[in-house]
Enzyme design. Structure first.
Site, PDB file in Angstrom:
ATOM      1  N   ALA A 108       0.775  -1.238   0.000  1.00  0.00           N
ATOM      2  CA  ALA A 108       0.000   0.000   0.000  1.00  0.00           C
ATOM      3  C   ALA A 108       0.810   1.293   0.000  1.00  0.00           C
ATOM      4  O   ALA A 108       0.290   2.334  -0.383  1.00  0.00           O
ATOM      5  CB  ALA A 108      -0.949   0.010   1.200  1.00  0.00           C
ATOM      6  N   GLY A 111       0.400   5.188  -0.229  1.00  0.00           N
ATOM      7  CA  GLY A 111      -0.979   5.341   0.221  1.00  0.00           C
ATOM      8  C   GLY A 111      -1.969   5.827  -0.816  1.00  0.00           C
ATOM      9  O   GLY A 111      -3.135   6.062  -0.485  1.00  0.00           O
ATOM     10  N   GLU A 131       2.061  -2.554   4.442  1.00  0.00           N
ATOM     11  CA  GLU A 131       3.369  -2.336   3.810  1.00  0.00           C
ATOM     12  C   GLU A 131       4.419  -3.069   4.631  1.00  0.00           C
ATOM     13  O   GLU A 131       4.579  -2.806   5.825  1.00  0.00           O
ATOM     14  CB  GLU A 131       3.704  -0.842   3.739  1.00  0.00           C
ATOM     15  CG  GLU A 131       5.078  -0.541   3.203  1.00  0.00           C
ATOM     16  CD  GLU A 131       5.334  -1.148   1.839  1.00  0.00           C
ATOM     17  OE1 GLU A 131       6.389  -1.817   1.684  1.00  0.00           O
ATOM     18  OE2 GLU A 131       4.501  -0.965   0.924  1.00  0.00           O
ATOM     19  N   CYS A 228       3.033  -0.791 -12.445  1.00  0.00           N
ATOM     20  CA  CYS A 228       3.396   0.374 -13.243  1.00  0.00           C
ATOM     21  C   CYS A 228       4.464  -0.034 -14.252  1.00  0.00           C
ATOM     22  O   CYS A 228       5.419   0.700 -14.512  1.00  0.00           O
ATOM     23  CB  CYS A 228       3.858   1.536 -12.366  1.00  0.00           C
ATOM     24  SG  CYS A 228       5.143   1.094 -11.176  1.00  0.00           S
TER      25      CYS A 228
END
Length: 455
Positions: A108, A111, A131, A228
């Site tokens: 996470a 955030g 995390e 990503c």
């Protein structure tokens, strides 16, 4: 910017890839976007261009110095890459009600997706933001504190620890660690560190993470998998691995054509995914998919427990939270914290399986003479509207955030909530002619504010 030739070669077969346009886009600066807090509304940002797939997302014409904006520190908005906000559209499409859900954001930090999910869920749902890296977990905790929701808890555990919570979560978001090719425009280190070997290593790590957490997803629950990375090895091929390893169903959600989101399907299992290319959207490289679990899975049962709710302390704190908030007051190591009453069993389940760094909203602690308020309370959307406040202008607010003299000569004695445009920033204790600043030291601004725009 020089894109690795091996990456360009790998992308030739990817739907939506246009080499010339792709390379041209990488000569342009990254797009700056923010997402507005649903409660702490910041009207000055509302007029900016809307991110098509997220009603609260805004694209900014240029990148300001966010550190010098007190509204940022108050949690009035979150700086988030626009493409990754597509989780908002996908999550709402899969869960139109979003009520009484247990949701895990596994990877996470810092955030962005957790604050997005918190905005989408109702108060009776529970979001666990995890995390594993402790330094990054601290940043995650700060950002979730700024967002100020009681039903968002922060953990710091390895994915395998969640495997013990069999069938517990309705939805799990895995924004997996990846080779980062989608962030070349934003992060020069991503370009420097990219390699084909790193892509292969990330693909293996992603499979391991998913395998570790898979038992925690309930039957008919939904995994939202994202990276990503542009590389198919980390995107469509991971979807095929899931389809080969488990009983799953792809969720193929319609997307407006004019958004220029590229819908792709994996080669073997025909699993639907969504690609974002910087030459097609105002955002960076991103991939996401939604997969429904069809494996037969038992669900963990709530243990019998004795309530930890402290009725005496609860009575002392009713003036701290706004009327109508149904909460329990539980003891921490040094302070008391509030959780939604409906999440008491969840607390006992989770506290036995994982390390809870932040649970609900920390309220503070009682002394013989007064209540010592916690910083989390100052940031909470549930704080009582009648709490004594001191409203600061921009320059004063920044000086408060630097823990400097903020230029107010006197105020009534006692605890005061420091606010900027009505949003909480922290606490001071007024001694009449001076103030003690209780902003946590690690929250203070270290940047020189002499060049800030005071307009």
């Amino acid at each position: 910017m020089s894109i690795p030739a091996s990456l360009i070669h790998d992308l030739q077969s990817v739907k939506g890839f246009d080499e010339k346009a792709f390379l041209a886009a990488h000569q342009l600066p990254a797009v700056t976007s923010v997402r507005l807090h649903p409660v702490k509304q910041m009207q000055s940002l509302v007029r900016n261009a809307i991110v098509p797939w997220c009603a609260e997302g805004r694209v900014l014409p240029e990148r300001p110095v966010f550190t010098l904006d007190p509204a940022y520190h108050a949690g009035a908005y979150y700086v988030q890459e626009a493409s990754s906000m597509f989780l908002d559209y996908l999550f709402r499409a899969v869960y139109p009600e979003r009520d009484k859900l247990r949701v895990l954001d596994l990877c996470a930090a810092p955030g962005g997706k957790s604050t997005l999910l918190a905005s989408a869920l109702t108060g009776e749902s529970l979001l666990v933001s995890n995390e594993v890296i402790r330094t990054r977990a601290s940043i995650l905790e700060e950002n979730m504190t700024r967002w100020g929701f009681m039903n968002t808890w922060v953990t710091s555990n390895d994915p395998r620890d969640f495997g013990k919570l069999e069938g517990y979560f309705d939805a799990i978001v895995v924004d997996a660690p990846c080779s980062g090719s989608g962030l070349f425009r934003k992060d020069a280190r991503a370009l420097e560190e990219w390699s084909e070997n790193n892509v292969a290593l990330c693909s293996q790590r992603q499979q391991r993470i998913l395998a570790d957490v898979w038992p925690a997803l309930k039957e008919e629950g939904v995994l939202f998998y994202a990276t990503c990375s542009y590389s198919p090895e980390e995107d469509e091929q991971i979807l095929d691995w899931l389809a080969e390893t488990y009983e799953v169903e792809t969720l193929d959600i319609d997307v407006p054509e004019n958004w220029n989101v590229v819908k792709t399907y994996s080669a073997q299992g025909k699993m639907a995914g969504y690609r974002f290319m910087p030459h097609l959207v105002k955002g960076e490289g991103f991939f996401i998919a939604a997969i429904r679990k069809k494996d037969e899975t038992d669900e963990i049962r709530a243990p019998k427990f004795k309530t930890l709710h402290n009725k005496t302390v609860h009575a002392q704190t009713t003036s701290l939270l706004k009327p109508g908030v149904d909460y329990l007051c539980l003891p921490g190591k040094e302070e008391f914290f509030a959780i939604n009453s409906v999440h008491e069993a969840d607390f006992h389940i989770l506290s036995k399986a994982v390390y809870l760094r932040k649970t609900g909203i920390t309220l503070g602690s009682p002394t013989a003479k007064e209540w010592l308020p916690a910083h989390e309370l100052a940031m909470s959307i549930d704080i009582h509207p009648d709490i004594a406040k001191i409203e600061l202008e921009k320059e004063q607010a920044l000086r408060f955030l630097k823990k400097e003299d903020f230029g107010v000569d006197a105020a009534p004695k006692g605890w005061l909530l420091v606010t900027y445009k009505g949003w909480g920033l922290g606490w001071v204790k007024s001694l009449g002619n001076r103030f003690n600043n209780y902003l946590p030291k690690h929250w203070r601004i270290r940047m020189d504010i002499s060049d800030a725009d005071w307009a």
